[in-house]
Scaffold this motif. Structure first.
Motif, short mmCIF file in Angstrom:
data_model
loop_
_atom_site.label_atom_id
_atom_site.label_comp_id
_atom_site.label_asym_id
_atom_site.label_seq_id
_atom_site.Cartn_x
_atom_site.Cartn_y
_atom_site.Cartn_z
N ILE A 182 -1.79 -2.70 -1.32
CA ILE A 182 -0.52 -2.00 -1.59
C ILE A 182 0.02 -2.53 -3.13
CG2 ILE A 182 0.32 -1.80 0.73
CD1 ILE A 182 1.72 -4.68 0.45
N GLN A 183 -0.84 -2.41 -4.03
CA GLN A 183 -0.64 -2.70 -5.41
C GLN A 183 0.63 -1.86 -5.92
OE1 GLN A 183 -4.07 -2.38 -7.67
NE2 GLN A 183 -4.42 -4.68 -7.78
N GLN A 184 0.86 -0.61 -5.48
CA GLN A 184 1.80 0.13 -6.08
C GLN A 184 2.76 0.28 -4.83
OE1 GLN A 184 -1.29 1.41 -6.60
NE2 GLN A 184 -1.26 0.38 -8.60
N PHE A 185 4.15 0.29 -5.14
CA PHE A 185 5.10 0.61 -4.06
C PHE A 185 5.16 1.93 -3.28
CE2 PHE A 185 9.45 1.55 -2.22
CZ PHE A 185 9.49 0.47 -1.39
N ASP A 186 4.65 2.88 -4.14
CA ASP A 186 4.52 4.25 -3.49
C ASP A 186 3.48 4.24 -2.56
OD1 ASP A 186 6.32 5.26 -5.57
OD2 ASP A 186 4.65 6.20 -6.68
N VAL A 187 2.64 3.38 -2.58
CA VAL A 187 1.28 3.18 -1.57
C VAL A 187 2.08 2.58 -0.32
CG1 VAL A 187 -0.67 2.10 -0.90
CG2 VAL A 187 -0.52 3.12 -3.16
N LEU A 188 2.58 1.57 -0.36
CA LEU A 188 3.51 1.11 0.85
C LEU A 188 4.61 1.98 1.45
CD1 LEU A 188 4.19 -1.49 2.39
CD2 LEU A 188 5.92 -2.00 0.87
N LEU A 189 5.28 2.73 0.58
CA LEU A 189 6.03 3.57 1.24
C LEU A 189 5.36 4.79 1.82
CD1 LEU A 189 9.29 4.47 0.97
CD2 LEU A 189 8.79 5.80 -1.16
N ALA B 124 13.42 -3.40 2.93
CA ALA B 124 11.93 -4.22 3.45
C ALA B 124 12.08 -5.59 2.88
CB ALA B 124 10.53 -3.54 2.99
N PHE B 125 11.58 -6.53 3.76
CA PHE B 125 11.64 -7.96 3.42
C PHE B 125 10.25 -8.28 3.27
CE2 PHE B 125 15.91 -7.51 5.42
CZ PHE B 125 16.45 -8.27 4.36
N ALA B 126 10.09 -9.08 2.23
CA ALA B 126 8.50 -9.63 1.79
C ALA B 126 8.44 -10.91 1.55
CB ALA B 126 8.17 -8.86 0.70
N ALA B 127 7.36 -11.32 2.15
CA ALA B 127 6.85 -13.03 1.72
C ALA B 127 5.47 -12.94 1.57
CB ALA B 127 7.19 -13.92 3.05
N SER B 128 4.90 -14.03 1.25
CA SER B 128 3.52 -14.11 1.33
C SER B 128 2.81 -15.53 1.93
CB SER B 128 2.93 -14.14 -0.39
OG SER B 128 3.40 -15.14 -0.81
N MET B 129 1.66 -15.57 2.15
CA MET B 129 1.03 -16.70 2.60
C MET B 129 -0.31 -17.12 2.07
SD MET B 129 0.14 -15.88 6.60
CE MET B 129 -0.76 -17.13 7.04
N SER B 130 -0.47 -18.36 1.78
CA SER B 130 -1.77 -18.77 0.71
C SER B 130 -3.05 -18.71 1.96
CB SER B 130 -1.53 -19.75 0.17
OG SER B 130 -0.39 -19.63 -0.84
N GLY B 131 -4.36 -18.43 1.12
CA GLY B 131 -5.33 -18.81 2.07
C GLY B 131 -5.82 -20.15 1.45
N LEU B 132 -7.08 -20.38 1.89
CA LEU B 132 -7.64 -21.62 1.54
C LEU B 132 -9.22 -21.47 0.98
CD1 LEU B 132 -6.77 -23.56 4.78
CD2 LEU B 132 -6.00 -23.96 2.63
N ILE B 133 -9.46 -22.23 0.04
CA ILE B 133 -10.85 -22.07 -0.55
C ILE B 133 -11.30 -20.94 -0.82
CG2 ILE B 133 -11.41 -24.62 -0.10
CD1 ILE B 133 -12.93 -23.60 2.42
#
Length: 133
Positions: free
Chosen positions: A63-70, A83-92
């Motif tokens: 979803i690099q561009q907002f238009d795609v998400l929309l 829309a509320f947004a957050a992120s979570m990190s992966g590992l290694i």
């Protein structure tokens, strides 16, 4: 300092570990037993309750561009306002899986239902970053 959806995606992609983005879409609703003042504010597009109506987790590159998400949200047929947004990190070097995102996404929905939104970014349907007081 983030000022747009593009900044959010850029920041997610620059993190040392891959990210999974958590998104909760909400609809503004007038509170039950609203006072005349609350009704008037709601009619002006102010106030009201934000009710979660849709949630999803995505990789930033999906979803690099907002238009795609929309467009994706429009395919659900669910109407939303913020829309509320957050992120979570992966590992290694491995991003979190959708299964790993399930519980944090549920917790995010519950936080929003409870009015606890300070830890999330908020975007309107135009992709503009909002400051909700």
């Amino acid at each position: 300092m983030l000022s747009s959806y593009d900044d959010f995606i850029d920041a997610a992609q620059k993190q040392p570990e891959p990210q999974r983005l958590l998104l909760v879409f909400t609809k503004a609703e007038m509170p039950e037993k609203a006072t005349a003042e609350q009704q008037e504010r709601f009619q002006r597009g102010e106030g009201g309750n934000l009710n979660p109506v849709l949630c999803v987790d995505k990789l930033p590159e999906e979803i690099q561009q907002f238009d795609v998400l929309l467009r994706e949200s429009e395919h659900t047929g669910v109407d939303w306002d913020i829309a509320f947004a957050a992120s979570m990190s992966g590992l290694i070097g491995v991003p979190p899986t959708p299964e790993q995102a399930e519980q944090p996404l549920k917790m995010m929905v519950e936080s929003i239902k409870g009015g606890n939104i300070a830890n999330f970014l908020a975007f309107n349907r135009q992709g503009e970053l909002l400051r909700i007081l």
